[in-house]
Scaffold this motif. Sequence first.
Motif, mmCIF file in Angstrom:
data_model
loop_
_atom_site.group_PDB
_atom_site.id
_atom_site.type_symbol
_atom_site.label_atom_id
_atom_site.label_comp_id
_atom_site.label_asym_id
_atom_site.label_seq_id
_atom_site.Cartn_x
_atom_site.Cartn_y
_atom_site.Cartn_z
ATOM 1 N N TYR A 130 11.913 74.855 39.683
ATOM 2 C CA TYR A 130 12.093 73.974 40.728
ATOM 3 C C TYR A 130 12.796 74.836 42.018
ATOM 4 C CZ TYR A 130 10.226 69.727 38.944
ATOM 5 O OH TYR A 130 9.480 68.453 38.431
ATOM 6 N N GLN A 160 1.150 66.951 40.277
ATOM 7 C CA GLN A 160 2.313 67.904 39.821
ATOM 8 C C GLN A 160 2.141 68.833 38.736
ATOM 9 O OE1 GLN A 160 6.399 66.023 39.018
ATOM 10 N NE2 GLN A 160 5.881 64.356 40.585
ATOM 11 N N THR A 198 1.969 61.419 42.962
ATOM 12 C CA THR A 198 3.418 61.344 42.907
ATOM 13 C C THR A 198 4.096 60.207 43.833
ATOM 14 O OG1 THR A 198 3.597 63.732 42.604
ATOM 15 C CG2 THR A 198 5.572 62.954 43.615
ATOM 16 N N ARG A 241 9.158 66.406 44.540
ATOM 17 C CA ARG A 241 8.937 67.644 43.208
ATOM 18 C C ARG A 241 7.740 68.553 44.077
ATOM 19 N NH1 ARG A 241 12.051 63.647 41.138
ATOM 20 N NH2 ARG A 241 12.028 63.591 38.769
#
Length: 299
Positions: A115, A193, A252, A261
């Motif tokens: 991330y 994602q 998402t 994200r």
Amino acid sequence: MPTLLITGSTGLLGSKLARLARERYRVVGLGRAAPDGPPLDYDFRPVDIRDRRAVAALVQGVRPHLIIHTAAMTAVDRCETSPEEAEAINVAGSGHVATAAAATGAHLIAVSTDYVFDGESGPYAEHDDTNPLSTYGRTKLEAERRIVAICPAACIARTSVLYGAGPGVRSNFVFWVLGELRAGRPITLVADQTGSPTLADDLAALLLGLAGLGASGLFHTSGSESINRFDFGCRIARTFGLDPGLIRRGATAELYQPAPRPKHSGLVVGKVTRLLGRSPLDVDSGLAALKRQLETAAP
Ligand SMILES: NC(=O)c1ccc[n+]([C@@H]2O[C@H](COP(=O)([O-])OP(=O)(O)OC[C@H]3O[C@@H](n4cnc5c(N)ncnc54)[C@H](OP(=O)(O)O)[C@@H]3O)[C@@H](O)[C@H]2O)c1
């Protein structure tokens, strides 16, 4: 026997490390509090890493040869809504661990995340530019920088979408999916994602491999395959003989998650593969290993 201090030893990765490392190390674990349930079978010390003096005193007393720092505020949405706490644990806390490692000469391996990337063009190699989207990603990147500034020989090991099972191990994506599908409940998983799912046991082995070589610098240490959550869910279903037809493909934007994200994240693991002489597990091998573990543990 050399001494290994594991921060976050009660977490998913830390508990796997504590179990695997004891063949080679005297294990000391650190967390905020011992979990409920049977007593831990290693030397556990309740310390909050935000407390600089307590961390320094513990490390001075234990004199570890190696510290593997896994402790973090890992709930991505909670980091977004409580940024001061995320900063205090992930950045300042990591600084306290690094300062204590530097003061005692312990080698430090610190775990970070994919991330730190924005997910525009993953999967990412170690030389790719970072650009975190969330407070979690930003604080983990700041932690990486602070750790290396204090301990230039530290090893930073980034990982992605951790999963695993074991006594006292908290639930994770794979277990949530298994629980819902076993109950026959339909679920929605997002197809936008992508990450590199990582069996926590495999990551623990990779980290101990890096430790054995005294590795320093940045390593991507995730599963070897990048996959979106929807496809991952379907693979989980097939591995465990459940119905992938219960999984709806979602996006998402439908989730209204507080923290943004990365869309196309995940990690390229060529560097660690070359150094250790073996690739981390891919998705099917990781899930199959988990299934075997659960079957062996079943009464
Ligand atoms: N989970 C993932 O999908 C993922 C993906 C990429 C990277 N990572 C990174 O991998 C590492 C391990 O993740 P994980 O999933 O194993 O974490 P986890 O299960 O959430 O466990 C976190 C551990 O950190 C401890 N901790 C939290 N705050 C603390 C504090 N202030 N002082 C002392 N200990 C504290 C917790 O202890 P208490 O329970 O006592 O608070 C727990 O032992 C983390 O650094 C995380 O950022 C995780």
